[in-house]
Write an enzyme that holds these catalytic residues in place. Structure first.
Site, PDB file in Angstrom:
ATOM      1  CG  ASN A 138      43.979  29.245  54.027  1.00 45.43           C
ATOM      2  OD1 ASN A 138      45.132  29.666  54.041  1.00 45.43           O
ATOM      3  ND2 ASN A 138      43.555  28.297  54.860  1.00 45.43           N
ATOM      4  CD  GLN A 184      50.368  34.546  57.822  1.00 45.56           C
ATOM      5  OE1 GLN A 184      51.560  34.662  57.508  1.00 45.56           O
ATOM      6  NE2 GLN A 184      49.525  35.570  57.790  1.00 45.56           N
ATOM      7  CG  ASP A 193      47.731  26.670  54.425  1.00 50.58           C
ATOM      8  OD1 ASP A 193      46.801  27.291  54.969  1.00 50.58           O
ATOM      9  OD2 ASP A 193      48.724  27.211  53.914  1.00 50.58           O
ATOM     10  CG  ASP A 223      36.722  31.251  54.546  1.00 44.31           C
ATOM     11  OD1 ASP A 223      35.971  31.528  55.488  1.00 44.31           O
ATOM     12  OD2 ASP A 223      37.412  30.202  54.500  1.00 44.31           O
ATOM     13  CG  HIS A 227      44.360  30.746  58.593  1.00 41.11           C
ATOM     14  ND1 HIS A 227      44.982  30.302  59.734  1.00 41.11           N
ATOM     15  CD2 HIS A 227      43.095  31.069  58.953  1.00 41.11           C
ATOM     16  CE1 HIS A 227      44.121  30.344  60.742  1.00 41.11           C
ATOM     17  NE2 HIS A 227      42.971  30.794  60.299  1.00 41.11           N
ATOM     18  CD  GLU A 254      36.831  34.243  58.554  1.00 43.28           C
ATOM     19  OE1 GLU A 254      36.074  33.823  59.439  1.00 43.28           O
ATOM     20  OE2 GLU A 254      37.327  33.500  57.673  1.00 43.28           O
TER      21      GLU A 254
END
Length: 477
Positions: A138, A184, A193, A223, A227, A254
């Site tokens: 991510n 996100q 991100d 992981d 997001h 997750e």
């Protein structure tokens, strides 16, 4: 990956399932330190390997390999989940969350280099154990400095694998957790991100994951999947190579509790870590009445069973108090016994190290490299506990059988079976419990797989003395 730091219909994704009176001296749970260390043995014992995942969190590669041959295969585990294998931040205190801040996609980490990683994968495969890695895709690292393979970084948006254009335009830390766009596209704990909607970014991510598959990796725990927009996750998962044993790698994601996004949005991409299940284990084993677990299911706030990857604790939740942990001793062990007996979703068993401070580094050599696992010392190796290893085999034997013969003769004491294959009685109280249970198993004498002694079934009945904070379990061969 919710760090407690100052930083700080079914898709083709495979689910691996199983391949194929009085209890004398029943074990009181929680005595892991008294168990002997396993001895080395030839790869693949021939024991059927089911679907149970051993989450050996932040064990080094040599220790994982040894555990696959010495413990996981003989017990019947099906897979091992290991730490993020890429190069990560190496900060002065060597905190555990270093590994969730990628510096490069080199397979050179505090757990070993690429050669040691490949040896671990091959050894586990030789023992019939699949390997899943923790995929941190991510984001990149928030802290500049030096990585475990020597990579240096002076600008968090400009790394070995990515440049500033590869990050989402939102450069603020997530503050409004009710705004899906922010959740996100902005920065989790200040970590850049990645713009996973961009094809070039996705190609780098899938290249990193496919390299691992080509080395033998069978699946991934994604992981911080919450997001990553689900459409982007779908594109990433869809571009992954076949594994050695399946058309697609196993995927578990997750998705930390709280909306948005909705948990069900991720089912098309694979399984999800079932935080609701873990919270239920704490609420009932940690202060409720385990008799309430008779109605366990999706209507009680769990993920759908077909997509649930259950757990009793993990590295985040044992630190923030959301779940039980090794510090709860026999209570946590009992919750794992129930998880394996009940058979909801795909279960995982967690084993890591003991800690007093939530950020604390794993046992290391003074330079951050994680040292070999010592289950008689700094590590808590629940995957080896006799009650757990016995229940892995029980779980495999009972695969596909419905829950039957549910009984609760007293508060926090339950017994139930899985058809005519197995029966378990669990006592979550501070006193021994003796009761005659009804079971669908054929009359005969059975080994107690979580302790010593045997159980006699006569006329469909078994008189069991279940020790305080203990269990009795038996099944057909």
């Amino acid at each position: 990956m919710q760090h407690g730091t100052s930083l700080t219909p079914r898709s083709p994704r495979r689910r691996r399932r199983a391949a194929t009176a009085m209890a004398l001296g029943a074990l009181t749970l929680g005595g892991m330190a008294s168990l002997p260390s396993p001895t080395a043995q030839a790869a693949d014992t021939g024991t059927p390997n089911g679907d149970v995942i051993a989450n050996l969190w932040q064990w080094n590669w040599a220790s994982v390999a040894k555990e696959c041959t010495d413990t996981l295969d003989p017990a019947g585990y099906g897979a091992v989940q290991v730490a993020p294998p890429e190069e990560s931040l190496k900060q002065a205190d060597f905190y555990w969350w270093d590994v969730y801040q990628p510096y490069s996609y080199k397979l050179d980490s505090r757990f070993g280099d690429e050669s040691a990683f490949k040896d671990m994968v091959d050894t586990c495969h030789g023992a019939g154990i699949e390997v899943y890695t923790d995929a941190v895709i991510n984001h990149t690292a928030a802290q500049t400095g030096t990585g475990y393979a020597g990579t240096t970084m002076s600008n968090k948006y400009d790394t070995t694998d990515y440049d500033p254009a590869d990050s989402d335009n939102c450069t603020k830390t997530i503050a409004n957790w009710s705004d899906q766009q922010e959740v996100q596209n902005c920065e989790l704990l200040g970590m850049p991100d990645l713009d996973t909607a961009e094809s070039g970014v996705r190609e780098k991510i899938t290249g990193f994951l496919n390299k691992q598959i080509d080395l033998g990796v069978d699946g991934f725990r994604v992981d911080a999947a919450k997001h990553i927009p689900t459409a982007d996750m779908n594109a990433i998962v869809g571009a992954l190579h076949k594994t050695a044993s399946s058309d697609a790698p196993y995927i578990t994601q997750e998705v930390y509790p709280g909306n948005p996004p909705a948990l069900g949005d991720y089912y098309a991409n694979g399984d999800v870590l079932d935080f609701g299940y873990a919270a239920t284990m704490k609420s009932q084993f940690g202060g409720g009445d385990i008799a309430n677990l008779e109605s366990l299911g999706g209507s009680s706030g769990l993920a759908d069973e077909a997509n649930s990857n259950t757990f009793v604790t993990n590295h985040d939740t044992e630190r923030n108090g959301y779940t039980l942990s090794y510090k709860d001793g026999a209570t946590a062990t009992l919750a794992n016994v129930f998880q394996l007996a009940r058979g909801y979703g795909r279960p995982s068993v967690y084993a890591a190290w003991k800690f007093d401070q939530s950020d604390a580094a794993p046992p290391n050599n003074g330079s951050g490299a994680v040292t070999d696992t010592d289950c008689s010392g700094a590590w808590s190796c629940l995957d080896r506990d006799k009650a757990v290893t016995g229940m892995v085999g029980w779980h495999n034997a009972a695969a596909g059988k419905a829950v039957t013969d549910w009984q609760s003769p007293a508060s926090n004491v339950i017994g139930f079976g899985r058809g005519d294959v197995g029966f378990v009685a669990i006592n979550n109280t501070s006193s021994d419990s003796t009761h005659t249970y009804t079971t669908s198993l054929a009359d005969g004498t059975y080994d107690n797989v979580v302790g010593e002694g045997s159980v006699t079934v006569t006329g469909g009945k078994a008189e069991l003395t279940v020790p305080a904070k203990g269990a009795v379990a038996f099944h057909t061969a």
